[in-house]
Design an enzyme around this catalytic site. Sequence first.
Site, mmCIF file in Angstrom:
data_model
loop_
_atom_site.group_PDB
_atom_site.id
_atom_site.type_symbol
_atom_site.label_atom_id
_atom_site.label_comp_id
_atom_site.label_asym_id
_atom_site.label_seq_id
_atom_site.Cartn_x
_atom_site.Cartn_y
_atom_site.Cartn_z
ATOM 1 N N SER A 113 0.900 -1.108 0.114
ATOM 2 C CA SER A 113 0.100 0.116 -0.041
ATOM 3 C C SER A 113 0.820 1.216 -0.120
ATOM 4 O O SER A 113 1.675 1.358 -1.005
ATOM 5 C CB SER A 113 -0.891 -0.188 1.092
ATOM 6 O OG SER A 113 -2.006 0.738 0.909
ATOM 7 N N ASP B 16 -9.634 -3.415 -6.465
ATOM 8 C CA ASP B 16 -9.146 -2.723 -4.917
ATOM 9 C C ASP B 16 -9.811 -1.429 -4.734
ATOM 10 O O ASP B 16 -9.690 -0.818 -5.649
ATOM 11 C CB ASP B 16 -7.562 -2.359 -5.207
ATOM 12 C CG ASP B 16 -6.914 -1.811 -4.286
ATOM 13 O OD1 ASP B 16 -7.694 -1.338 -3.230
ATOM 14 O OD2 ASP B 16 -5.845 -1.859 -3.981
ATOM 15 N N HIS C 143 -8.018 -5.210 -1.581
ATOM 16 C CA HIS C 143 -6.830 -4.196 -1.200
ATOM 17 C C HIS C 143 -6.089 -5.027 -0.195
ATOM 18 O O HIS C 143 -6.571 -4.999 1.155
ATOM 19 C CB HIS C 143 -7.224 -2.906 -0.492
ATOM 20 C CG HIS C 143 -6.029 -1.940 -0.106
ATOM 21 N ND1 HIS C 143 -5.247 -1.136 -1.278
ATOM 22 C CD2 HIS C 143 -5.581 -1.714 0.875
ATOM 23 C CE1 HIS C 143 -4.105 -0.551 -0.641
ATOM 24 N NE2 HIS C 143 -4.471 -1.001 0.584
#
Length: 327
Positions: free
Chosen positions: A134, A260, A286
């Site tokens: 991320s 995502d 995600h």
Amino acid sequence: MEYSSPFWLPSGHLQTIYPAKCIAKPAVRYRRERWDAPDGDFVDIDFVDGQRGQPMVVLFHGLEGSSDSHYARSLMAAVAARGWSGAVPHFRGCSGEANRAPRFYHSGDAAEVDWIVRKLHARHCGKFYAVGVSLGGNALLRWLGESQHQADFIDAACSVSAPLDLAQGGASLSRGFNMVYTRMFLQTLKPKCIAKLEHFPGLFDLDALHAARDLYAFDNVVTAPLHGYRDTNDYWDRASAKHVLTDITVPTLVLNAKNDPFLPGRHLPQRAASNVVLEYPDHGGHVGFAVGRLPGKLDWLPRRLLHFLDSASDQPGKPQDGQLKHG
């Protein structure tokens, strides 16, 4: 090793939330070190100690993540099972103790990544791999792209669910159900900022911080000005990893699910350097990628990452997985 989502996790939101909150995380025995940073601050790093001469994997976590995040524990458990070494550096303020400097961390923090990986590499005598998840994935990609051949001491790298286009990701997180994620982030970010003001009065506008209801407003008040950006728009543009994917020289996997919620598939970059694999499965959420029957397992992602690191470092500059993968 294509990813196929379980039938019982039919949406991107479920594929994101369930693995993070409902699947048991493997146990990992960490050893913590505190490093003094060049600016007088400190950084806490959690280590998995492997066999001498075996590879090391350094993992940069996501926004408000840590070595206890589900993806960190699952990857470090897989690393430990191989007898490898692992390291999870905590971005400033994410190790459970407030940092000392008038700054936090951000998606374009390439200088922080540079200092950490160089210091880790100097202590290690085997192959050396870097993974970012991320926000940490975006920061890692920024460093790889900005450094180019100066990063070639990294044998291979992986990015997972990075917000490659911060403006589009920020817009996505500012509407609809995605505001659930935004509120979750702000619930931990805002108290850290309020505490920071006690040590550095006037560092930013407290009223504007209280009024921030999305990441655009928060970044405008805190992240951008604290880290040398003009405003949110400047930060989101200049820090986005999409601009440097064609400059990366280290064999690198960029893994992003098309569903995502943090960055919808239509905004994923389609061009990168020849040794960068853009892998965009239809599902995964995600940093989700759960597999198996209920209650599910977290082991697909570590296996995918380690498989790439193995194959890419065996053929430097020529990842075996191809250039652009969909589906």
